[in-house]
Design an enzyme around this catalytic site. Structure first.
Site, PDB file in Angstrom:
ATOM      1  N   CYS A   1      -4.996  13.088  12.732  1.00  0.00           N
ATOM      2  CA  CYS A   1      -5.752  11.844  12.661  1.00  0.00           C
ATOM      3  C   CYS A   1      -5.664  11.216  14.046  1.00  0.00           C
ATOM      4  O   CYS A   1      -5.094  11.775  14.967  1.00  0.00           O
ATOM      5  CB  CYS A   1      -5.203  10.925  11.577  1.00  0.00           C
TER       6      CYS A   1
ATOM      7  N   ARG B   1      -8.680  -0.403   4.732  1.00  0.00           N
ATOM      8  CA  ARG B   1      -7.799   0.623   4.154  1.00  0.00           C
ATOM      9  C   ARG B   1      -6.459   0.006   3.777  1.00  0.00           C
ATOM     10  O   ARG B   1      -5.832   0.427   2.806  1.00  0.00           O
ATOM     11  CB  ARG B   1      -7.549   1.748   5.168  1.00  0.00           C
TER      12      ARG B   1
ATOM     13  N   ASP C   1       4.391   0.740  12.453  1.00  0.00           N
ATOM     14  CA  ASP C   1       3.198   0.092  11.896  1.00  0.00           C
ATOM     15  C   ASP C   1       3.070  -1.357  12.346  1.00  0.00           C
ATOM     16  O   ASP C   1       2.081  -2.009  12.023  1.00  0.00           O
ATOM     17  CB  ASP C   1       3.226   0.138  10.356  1.00  0.00           C
TER      18      ASP C   1
ATOM     19  N   LYS D   1       0.848  -1.208   0.000  1.00  0.00           N
ATOM     20  CA  LYS D   1       0.000   0.000   0.000  1.00  0.00           C
ATOM     21  C   LYS D   1       0.875   1.246   0.000  1.00  0.00           C
ATOM     22  O   LYS D   1       0.664   2.168  -0.792  1.00  0.00           O
ATOM     23  CB  LYS D   1      -0.879   0.005   1.243  1.00  0.00           C
ATOM     24  N   ASN D   2       1.871   1.282   0.871  1.00  0.00           N
ATOM     25  CA  ASN D   2       2.650   2.518   1.038  1.00  0.00           C
ATOM     26  C   ASN D   2       3.705   2.719  -0.041  1.00  0.00           C
ATOM     27  O   ASN D   2       4.417   3.715  -0.024  1.00  0.00           O
ATOM     28  CB  ASN D   2       3.262   2.569   2.444  1.00  0.00           C
TER      29      ASN D   2
ATOM     30  N   ARG E   1       0.285  14.793  13.045  1.00  0.00           N
ATOM     31  CA  ARG E   1       0.730  14.496  11.673  1.00  0.00           C
ATOM     32  C   ARG E   1       0.977  15.776  10.864  1.00  0.00           C
ATOM     33  O   ARG E   1       0.388  16.003   9.824  1.00  0.00           O
ATOM     34  CB  ARG E   1      -0.282  13.610  10.950  1.00  0.00           C
TER      35      ARG E   1
HETATM   36  C1  EPZ Z   1       4.157   7.088   6.601  1.00  0.00           C
HETATM   37  O1  EPZ Z   1       3.349   8.113   7.130  1.00  0.00           O
HETATM   38  C2  EPZ Z   1       3.256   5.871   6.425  1.00  0.00           C
HETATM   39  N1  EPZ Z   1       2.196   6.200   5.465  1.00  0.00           N
HETATM   40  C3  EPZ Z   1       2.660   5.488   7.781  1.00  0.00           C
HETATM   41  O2  EPZ Z   1       1.892   4.309   7.591  1.00  0.00           O
HETATM   42  C4  EPZ Z   1       3.803   5.180   8.740  1.00  0.00           C
HETATM   43  O3  EPZ Z   1       3.265   4.873  10.016  1.00  0.00           O
HETATM   44  C5  EPZ Z   1       4.729   6.406   8.844  1.00  0.00           C
HETATM   45  O4  EPZ Z   1       5.202   6.751   7.524  1.00  0.00           O
HETATM   46  C6  EPZ Z   1       5.932   6.176   9.729  1.00  0.00           C
HETATM   47  O5  EPZ Z   1       6.667   5.109   9.282  1.00  0.00           O
HETATM   48  C7  EPZ Z   1       2.492   6.154   4.145  1.00  0.00           C
HETATM   49  O6  EPZ Z   1       3.601   5.873   3.727  1.00  0.00           O
HETATM   50  C8  EPZ Z   1       1.356   6.467   3.209  1.00  0.00           C
HETATM   51  P1  EPZ Z   1       6.121  10.415   8.689  1.00  0.00           P
HETATM   52  P2  EPZ Z   1       3.904   9.631   7.171  1.00  0.00           P
HETATM   53  O7  EPZ Z   1       6.033  11.683   7.947  1.00  0.00           O
HETATM   54  O8  EPZ Z   1       4.813   9.869   6.027  1.00  0.00           O
HETATM   55  C9  EPZ Z   1       6.523  13.748  11.997  1.00  0.00           C
HETATM   56  C10 EPZ Z   1       0.015   2.968   7.772  1.00  0.00           C
HETATM   57  O9  EPZ Z   1      -0.430   2.396   8.777  1.00  0.00           O
HETATM   58  N2  EPZ Z   1       6.437  14.732  10.892  1.00  0.00           N
HETATM   59  O10 EPZ Z   1       7.229   9.463   8.399  1.00  0.00           O
HETATM   60  O11 EPZ Z   1       2.742  10.526   7.346  1.00  0.00           O
HETATM   61  C11 EPZ Z   1       5.246  12.962  12.211  1.00  0.00           C
HETATM   62  O12 EPZ Z   1       4.362  13.683  13.050  1.00  0.00           O
HETATM   63  C12 EPZ Z   1       0.479   4.390   7.868  1.00  0.00           C
HETATM   64  O13 EPZ Z   1       0.158   2.419   6.638  1.00  0.00           O
HETATM   65  C13 EPZ Z   1       6.612  16.083  11.167  1.00  0.00           C
HETATM   66  O14 EPZ Z   1       6.815  16.485  12.320  1.00  0.00           O
HETATM   67  O15 EPZ Z   1       4.756   9.619   8.501  1.00  0.00           O
HETATM   68  C14 EPZ Z   1       5.746  11.703  12.846  1.00  0.00           C
HETATM   69  O16 EPZ Z   1       5.930  11.937  14.228  1.00  0.00           O
HETATM   70  C15 EPZ Z   1       0.142   4.996   9.212  1.00  0.00           C
HETATM   71  N3  EPZ Z   1       6.547  16.978  10.143  1.00  0.00           N
HETATM   72  C16 EPZ Z   1       7.112  11.486  12.201  1.00  0.00           C
HETATM   73  O17 EPZ Z   1       7.469  12.736  11.634  1.00  0.00           O
HETATM   74  C17 EPZ Z   1       6.320  16.575   8.844  1.00  0.00           C
HETATM   75  O18 EPZ Z   1       6.288  17.440   7.940  1.00  0.00           O
HETATM   76  C18 EPZ Z   1       7.141  10.458  11.091  1.00  0.00           C
HETATM   77  O19 EPZ Z   1       6.053  10.745  10.244  1.00  0.00           O
HETATM   78  C19 EPZ Z   1       6.149  15.205   8.592  1.00  0.00           C
HETATM   79  C20 EPZ Z   1       6.219  14.298   9.626  1.00  0.00           C
END
Ligand code: EPZ
Length: 421
Positions: free
Chosen positions: A116, A398, A306, A22-23, A121
């Protein structure tokens, strides 16, 4: 609404196929906005998030024939570079249309995804990176409004590794003028997969999958034909399910090389994990006690956030107390109160959960609001006595392709039922 009914206590055995990731599919579908013509994406899983992304691409002017495992995307001359709130709020990953739309059309208006259940996020890293590449960004009534005649290659250092942040900027840089260097990138396999696709499209990407990525932008990019990698989190979820229920299971196509941290923890807990041809084999004698071990989530190649909820269920069955620390998201223990209702003994203190194993789980009606938390409740149902109904499985749909069918294929007693709750 649909629910999944599980009658626990059955060992799992047999073979199931691991679906496409998916990702990986989500950013690659967004990457089709970088070119005209017809792109083909193969090995796409049949998931709600894929349907949501298809709907968004259609709204943006694309013709999308979404028939998983094949998705065909065409068109692109006239794109309306706007992604509305009602679509973006369904799936946060929609923010990944921002980079491609801005790079291709010089402007984009994309709803802020909002928070969310698992956390705020934010997308500040995405926006800072685009500004560094010359974009002017303003926030207007809950929308990101971005403009830039032509993005220019530059050096962007992330304050922290962000998966979709890295992917958004890779796509923007692929059509920018000159060379972009992204530093402190996310190293997930799905990031590396996007790099492969951008190279097929005519960009020159090197280092994807490491913490420094170089992208030579092109003036124009071509459509592509690509079969995506298998889903390591789906595979990991079934590895934990087999370990929890006990038995002997083969996962066809599971990317063991991307699951080192999960495999290592399972082996430490007393589960047999091995490769057999193009399958991963999981074996555990349910009469053999599991060891309680500590886990801290971390960006790849660390233990994936995850997989945290799923692994917690396994630790409920272990002898002793396991300490599970969630370092990525601020609110990713929503499965805990539901597991406690099933008889688990878990204390949460901020980002740390102490799981006191060895207490039998009993069936209940349970509900979660996070995709992976829902999966953990299904795993709990597999080992609980009596019957468990997991409600609102649209969360599960999802990210998991027909989970109740795949588990039933392994001998579990799982069926999809209608529920009015
Ligand atoms: C990706 O989400 C995945 N989704 C998530 O999978 C996964 O849990 C996550 O990466 C972490 O591995 C997809 O790839 C579609 P991040 P993402 O940006 O990119 C902070 C699932 O279950 N952050 O890596 O949204 C954020 O708050 C989903 O399949 C900022 O502060 O996660 C978090 O604490 C859930 N500022 C950390 O970074 C930003 O601009 C990592 O988030 C972006 C992120």
């Amino acid at each position: 609404m649909d629910a999944i009914r599980i009658r626990g206590g059955k060992r799992l055995s047999g073979k199931i196929h691991v679906s496409g990731a998916k990702n990986a599919a989500l950013p690659i579908l967004c990457a089709t906005l970088l070119s005209e013509g017809e792109s083909l994406l193969r090995n796409v899983p049949a998931l709600r998030d894929i349907d949501t992304t298809a709907a968004l691409l259609r709204f943006l002017g694309r013709k999308v024939d979404c028939a998983p495992p094949l998705v065909r995307i065409s068109g692109g001359a006239q794109s309306r570079p706007e992604a509305p709130y009602e679509l973006v709020k369904q799936m946060r990953a929609s923010v990944m249309v921002l980079g491609p739309l801005l790079a291709r059309h010089g402007r984009a208006k994309v709803s802020l995804p909002g928070g969310c259940q698992i956390g705020a996020r934010p997308v500040d890293q995405h926006l800072k990176g685009l500004e560094a590449m010359g974009a002017t960004i303003r926030l207007e009534r809950g929308y990101i409004v971005a403009e830039c005649k032509r993005l220019r290659g530059s050096e962007v250092v992330f304050d922290l590794p962000t998966v979709t942040g890295t992917e958004n900027l890779m796509m923007a840089a692929a059509l920018a003028k000159g060379r972009t260097t992204l530093v402190n990138c996310a190293r997930e396999p799905e990031v590396e997969e996007l790099g492969r696709v951008l190279n097929k499209m005519g960009a020159r990407v090197s280092g994807a999958g490491t913490d420094v990525i170089h992208i030579e932008g092109a003036d124009e990019l071509e459509p592509f034909d690509h079969a995506i990698i298998s889903d390591r989190i789906e595979a990991g979820t079934y590895m934990v399910a087999a370990a929890a229920a006990g038995g002997d299971v083969l996962l066809e196509g599971a990317p063991l090389e991307d699951l080192e941290a999960v495999s290592a923890r399972l082996r430490q807990a007393g589960v047999e994990v091995g490769r057999e041809g193009d399958c991963v084999r999981i074996r555990r004698d349910p009469d053999r006690p599991l060891r309680a071990i500590d886990v801290t989530t971390a960006p790849h190649p660390g233990f994936p956030t995850d997989m945290q909820a799923q692994f917690m269920v396994l630790m409920c069955l272990a002898q002793g107390t396991s300490r599970i620390v969630e370092t990525i998201f601020e609110n990713r223990f929503m499965h805990v109160p539901e597991l406690v209702r099933m008889g688990a003994h878990i204390d949460v203190d901020g980002h740390t959960a102490h799981v006191h194993g060895g207490h039998a789980l009993s069936g209940a009606i349970v509900m979660a609001t996070d995709l992976r938390a829902s999966a953990s409740l299904v795993i709990a149902g597999l080992v609980a006595s009596e019957e468990t109904d997991v409600l609102r499985v649209y969360h599960l749909d999802r990210g998991y392709e027909h989970m109740e069918r795949k588990l039933a294929q392994l001998g579990a007693d799982t069926t999809r039922i209608q529920s009015d709750m």
